[in-house]
Design a protein around this motif. Structure first.
Motif, PDB file in Angstrom:
ATOM      1  N   MET A 164       0.849  -1.189   0.000  1.00  0.00           N
ATOM      2  CA  MET A 164       0.000   0.000   0.000  1.00  0.00           C
ATOM      3  C   MET A 164       0.886   1.242   0.000  1.00  0.00           C
ATOM      4  SD  MET A 164      -1.216   2.689   2.081  1.00  0.00           S
ATOM      5  CE  MET A 164      -2.301   2.828   3.500  1.00  0.00           C
ATOM      6  N   ALA A 165       0.412   2.310  -0.651  1.00  0.00           N
ATOM      7  CA  ALA A 165       1.140   3.580  -0.605  1.00  0.00           C
ATOM      8  C   ALA A 165       0.198   4.747  -0.871  1.00  0.00           C
ATOM      9  CB  ALA A 165       2.279   3.598  -1.630  1.00  0.00           C
ATOM     10  N   VAL A 166       0.630   5.907  -0.384  1.00  0.00           N
ATOM     11  CA  VAL A 166      -0.032   7.184  -0.679  1.00  0.00           C
ATOM     12  C   VAL A 166       1.023   8.069  -1.327  1.00  0.00           C
ATOM     13  CG1 VAL A 166      -1.264   9.167   0.263  1.00  0.00           C
ATOM     14  CG2 VAL A 166      -1.503   6.918   1.359  1.00  0.00           C
ATOM     15  N   PRO A 167       0.895   8.406  -2.610  1.00  0.00           N
ATOM     16  CA  PRO A 167       1.930   9.226  -3.259  1.00  0.00           C
ATOM     17  C   PRO A 167       1.917  10.655  -2.740  1.00  0.00           C
ATOM     18  CG  PRO A 167       0.088   8.907  -4.740  1.00  0.00           C
ATOM     19  CD  PRO A 167      -0.198   8.072  -3.523  1.00  0.00           C
ATOM     20  N   PRO A 168       2.986  11.399  -2.987  1.00  0.00           N
ATOM     21  CA  PRO A 168       3.012  12.797  -2.562  1.00  0.00           C
ATOM     22  C   PRO A 168       1.863  13.604  -3.167  1.00  0.00           C
ATOM     23  CG  PRO A 168       5.198  12.078  -3.252  1.00  0.00           C
ATOM     24  CD  PRO A 168       4.243  10.984  -3.634  1.00  0.00           C
ATOM     25  N   VAL A 169       1.405  14.585  -2.405  1.00  0.00           N
ATOM     26  CA  VAL A 169       0.309  15.446  -2.867  1.00  0.00           C
ATOM     27  C   VAL A 169       0.836  16.459  -3.877  1.00  0.00           C
ATOM     28  CG1 VAL A 169      -1.373  17.187  -2.130  1.00  0.00           C
ATOM     29  CG2 VAL A 169      -0.935  15.184  -0.704  1.00  0.00           C
ATOM     30  N   GLY A 170       0.026  16.759  -4.881  1.00  0.00           N
ATOM     31  CA  GLY A 170       0.341  17.858  -5.788  1.00  0.00           C
ATOM     32  C   GLY A 170       1.273  17.501  -6.925  1.00  0.00           C
ATOM     33  N   VAL A 171       1.612  16.207  -7.082  1.00  0.00           N
ATOM     34  CA  VAL A 171       2.435  15.788  -8.219  1.00  0.00           C
ATOM     35  C   VAL A 171       1.720  14.637  -8.918  1.00  0.00           C
ATOM     36  CG1 VAL A 171       4.597  16.509  -7.146  1.00  0.00           C
ATOM     37  CG2 VAL A 171       3.786  14.174  -6.816  1.00  0.00           C
ATOM     38  N   GLU A 172       2.147  14.328 -10.114  1.00  0.00           N
ATOM     39  CA  GLU A 172       1.553  13.230 -10.867  1.00  0.00           C
ATOM     40  C   GLU A 172       1.779  11.914 -10.122  1.00  0.00           C
ATOM     41  OE1 GLU A 172      -0.272  10.795 -13.051  1.00  0.00           O
ATOM     42  OE2 GLU A 172      -0.382  12.918 -13.619  1.00  0.00           O
ATOM     43  N   ALA A 173       0.688  11.197  -9.875  1.00  0.00           N
ATOM     44  CA  ALA A 173       0.770   9.979  -9.066  1.00  0.00           C
ATOM     45  C   ALA A 173       1.292   8.776  -9.842  1.00  0.00           C
ATOM     46  CB  ALA A 173      -0.609   9.657  -8.494  1.00  0.00           C
ATOM     47  N   ALA A 174       1.123   8.785 -11.168  1.00  0.00           N
ATOM     48  CA  ALA A 174       1.402   7.585 -11.966  1.00  0.00           C
ATOM     49  C   ALA A 174       2.796   6.999 -11.746  1.00  0.00           C
ATOM     50  CB  ALA A 174       1.159   7.875 -13.447  1.00  0.00           C
ATOM     51  N   PRO A 175       3.872   7.796 -11.730  1.00  0.00           N
ATOM     52  CA  PRO A 175       5.187   7.180 -11.536  1.00  0.00           C
ATOM     53  C   PRO A 175       5.317   6.463 -10.190  1.00  0.00           C
ATOM     54  CG  PRO A 175       5.415   9.421 -12.373  1.00  0.00           C
ATOM     55  CD  PRO A 175       3.977   9.246 -12.003  1.00  0.00           C
ATOM     56  N   TYR A 176       4.676   7.003  -9.171  1.00  0.00           N
ATOM     57  CA  TYR A 176       4.733   6.372  -7.849  1.00  0.00           C
ATOM     58  C   TYR A 176       3.936   5.071  -7.830  1.00  0.00           C
ATOM     59  CZ  TYR A 176       6.707  10.818  -6.428  1.00  0.00           C
ATOM     60  OH  TYR A 176       7.521  11.918  -6.331  1.00  0.00           O
ATOM     61  N   PHE A 177       2.767   5.082  -8.487  1.00  0.00           N
ATOM     62  CA  PHE A 177       1.975   3.857  -8.584  1.00  0.00           C
ATOM     63  C   PHE A 177       2.744   2.777  -9.353  1.00  0.00           C
ATOM     64  CE2 PHE A 177      -2.246   6.449  -8.475  1.00  0.00           C
ATOM     65  CZ  PHE A 177      -2.145   6.560  -7.101  1.00  0.00           C
ATOM     66  N   ALA A 178       3.374   3.193 -10.449  1.00  0.00           N
ATOM     67  CA  ALA A 178       4.128   2.236 -11.266  1.00  0.00           C
ATOM     68  C   ALA A 178       5.295   1.648 -10.484  1.00  0.00           C
ATOM     69  CB  ALA A 178       4.624   2.918 -12.543  1.00  0.00           C
ATOM     70  N   LEU A 179       5.966   2.479  -9.705  1.00  0.00           N
ATOM     71  CA  LEU A 179       7.082   1.989  -8.887  1.00  0.00           C
ATOM     72  C   LEU A 179       6.594   0.983  -7.856  1.00  0.00           C
ATOM     73  CD1 LEU A 179       9.997   1.994  -7.882  1.00  0.00           C
ATOM     74  CD2 LEU A 179       9.477   4.066  -6.562  1.00  0.00           C
ATOM     75  N   LEU A 180       5.494   1.295  -7.190  1.00  0.00           N
ATOM     76  CA  LEU A 180       4.981   0.366  -6.181  1.00  0.00           C
ATOM     77  C   LEU A 180       4.539  -0.947  -6.831  1.00  0.00           C
ATOM     78  CD1 LEU A 180       4.497   0.529  -3.022  1.00  0.00           C
ATOM     79  CD2 LEU A 180       2.081   0.537  -3.615  1.00  0.00           C
ATOM     80  N   ALA A 181       3.933  -0.863  -8.015  1.00  0.00           N
ATOM     81  CA  ALA A 181       3.524  -2.073  -8.722  1.00  0.00           C
ATOM     82  C   ALA A 181       4.729  -2.944  -9.048  1.00  0.00           C
ATOM     83  CB  ALA A 181       2.769  -1.710  -9.998  1.00  0.00           C
ATOM     84  N   LYS A 182       5.833  -2.314  -9.448  1.00  0.00           N
ATOM     85  CA  LYS A 182       7.054  -3.078  -9.734  1.00  0.00           C
ATOM     86  C   LYS A 182       7.592  -3.735  -8.462  1.00  0.00           C
ATOM     87  CE  LYS A 182      11.719  -2.809 -11.642  1.00  0.00           C
ATOM     88  NZ  LYS A 182      12.273  -3.666 -10.560  1.00  0.00           N
ATOM     89  N   MET A 183       7.563  -2.977  -7.355  1.00  0.00           N
ATOM     90  CA  MET A 183       8.040  -3.529  -6.085  1.00  0.00           C
ATOM     91  C   MET A 183       7.191  -4.731  -5.662  1.00  0.00           C
ATOM     92  SD  MET A 183       8.825   0.096  -4.156  1.00  0.00           S
ATOM     93  CE  MET A 183       9.539  -0.559  -2.659  1.00  0.00           C
ATOM     94  N   ALA A 184       5.880  -4.635  -5.875  1.00  0.00           N
ATOM     95  CA  ALA A 184       5.002  -5.748  -5.522  1.00  0.00           C
ATOM     96  C   ALA A 184       5.299  -6.966  -6.397  1.00  0.00           C
ATOM     97  CB  ALA A 184       3.541  -5.332  -5.666  1.00  0.00           C
ATOM     98  N   ARG A 185       5.486  -6.741  -7.695  1.00  0.00           N
ATOM     99  CA  ARG A 185       5.813  -7.863  -8.599  1.00  0.00           C
ATOM    100  C   ARG A 185       7.126  -8.514  -8.173  1.00  0.00           C
ATOM    101  NH1 ARG A 185       4.095  -4.210 -12.540  1.00  0.00           N
ATOM    102  NH2 ARG A 185       6.261  -3.710 -13.110  1.00  0.00           N
ATOM    103  N   ASP A 186       8.127  -7.690  -7.893  1.00  0.00           N
ATOM    104  CA  ASP A 186       9.440  -8.218  -7.507  1.00  0.00           C
ATOM    105  C   ASP A 186       9.357  -9.041  -6.228  1.00  0.00           C
ATOM    106  OD1 ASP A 186      10.498  -6.967  -9.707  1.00  0.00           O
ATOM    107  OD2 ASP A 186      11.412  -5.311  -8.590  1.00  0.00           O
ATOM    108  N   ALA A 187       8.422  -8.665  -5.346  1.00  0.00           N
ATOM    109  CA  ALA A 187       8.267  -9.364  -4.068  1.00  0.00           C
ATOM    110  C   ALA A 187       7.294 -10.541  -4.165  1.00  0.00           C
ATOM    111  CB  ALA A 187       7.794  -8.385  -2.995  1.00  0.00           C
ATOM    112  N   GLY A 188       6.695 -10.723  -5.352  1.00  0.00           N
ATOM    113  CA  GLY A 188       5.737 -11.814  -5.514  1.00  0.00           C
ATOM    114  C   GLY A 188       4.428 -11.593  -4.782  1.00  0.00           C
TER     115      GLY A 188
END
Length: 222
Positions: A164-188
């Motif tokens: 789970m994550a909450v990206p920083p306020v006031g910036v585009e969220a997509a890069p943060y969501f994509a990073l977390l998705a990659k971290m989840a995939r890497d962790a299985g």
């Protein structure tokens, strides 16, 4: 909010989730809508229940304990998710009350939850919260600390479902969501709790399995 208002808002959000899922080649049913009812009383929540919503999120154990037992007694099969920070001394109450805990972020909380789950013989799904923007004021483990925290959670036999994550306020969220998705995939890990009222469609296109929507369903809080 009348039941008609609640139904209209709920249907609108579900339609947006379905459209975003289609863009990503996903099924709408793969996304769980969590209606975040923090700071809303039972009179505000009931119309959404009547409209068919069955998954709700709360930020605080004490607030949830004050309103949900009666609501759940009246309507079976409601799932309750803790989406706010959790103090270790509230672990027992959280395990008793919630079906999922989205804010596991430190070794001391892992230990407290493991003890509470053993005492209660109840094992809510757990999401490891990552401080995806490395913001000092936010909860969540540092991105670099995730592997060690995951190992600690698994060693403690916590049922870790995802991140789970909450990206920083006031910036585009997509890069943060994509990073977390990659971290989840890497962790299985199969589940991803990302996206709120302002960005849940972006989250769905990037793999969210759980979106936490409050204002778009309930309106602005007083």
């Amino acid at each position: 909010m009348t039941q008609d208002d609640a139904a209209a808002r709920l249907n609108s959000i579900r339609d947006e989730i379905a459209r975003a899922a289609a863009i990503a080649g996903r099924e709408p049913g793969d996304v769980t809508l969590i209606a975040v009812s923090k700071m809303h009383n039972t009179l505000a929540i009931q119309p959404l229940i009547d409209a068919g919503q069955r998954v709700f999120g709360e930020n605080r154990v004490q607030e949830a304990a004050g309103k949900w037992p009666a609501l759940r007694e009246a309507t079976p099969h409601i799932a309750l998710h803790l989406v706010g920070q959790l103090q270790s001394n509230k672990a027992d109450a959280a395990v008793e009350l919630f079906d999922a805990i989205h804010s596991v972020d430190r070794p001391s909380l892992i230990a407290a939850l493991a003890r509470a789950m053993n005492r209660a013989d109840r094992r809510p799904d757990c999401f490891i919260q990552v401080n995806i923007g490395d913001e000092p004021q936010k909860g969540g483990c540092a991105t670099a600390d995730l592997p060690a925290l995951l190992n600690a959670a698994r060693d403690a036999a916590l049922p870790v479902a995802g991140l789970m994550a909450v990206p920083p306020v006031g910036v585009e969220a997509a890069p943060y969501f994509a990073l977390l998705a990659k971290m989840a995939r890497d962790a299985g890990l199969p589940r991803l709790s990302i996206g709120m009222s302002g960005d849940f469609t972006t989250a769905v296109t990037l793999g969210a399995t759980h979106v936490r929507v409050g204002t778009a369903l309930f309106g602005e809080r007083a």
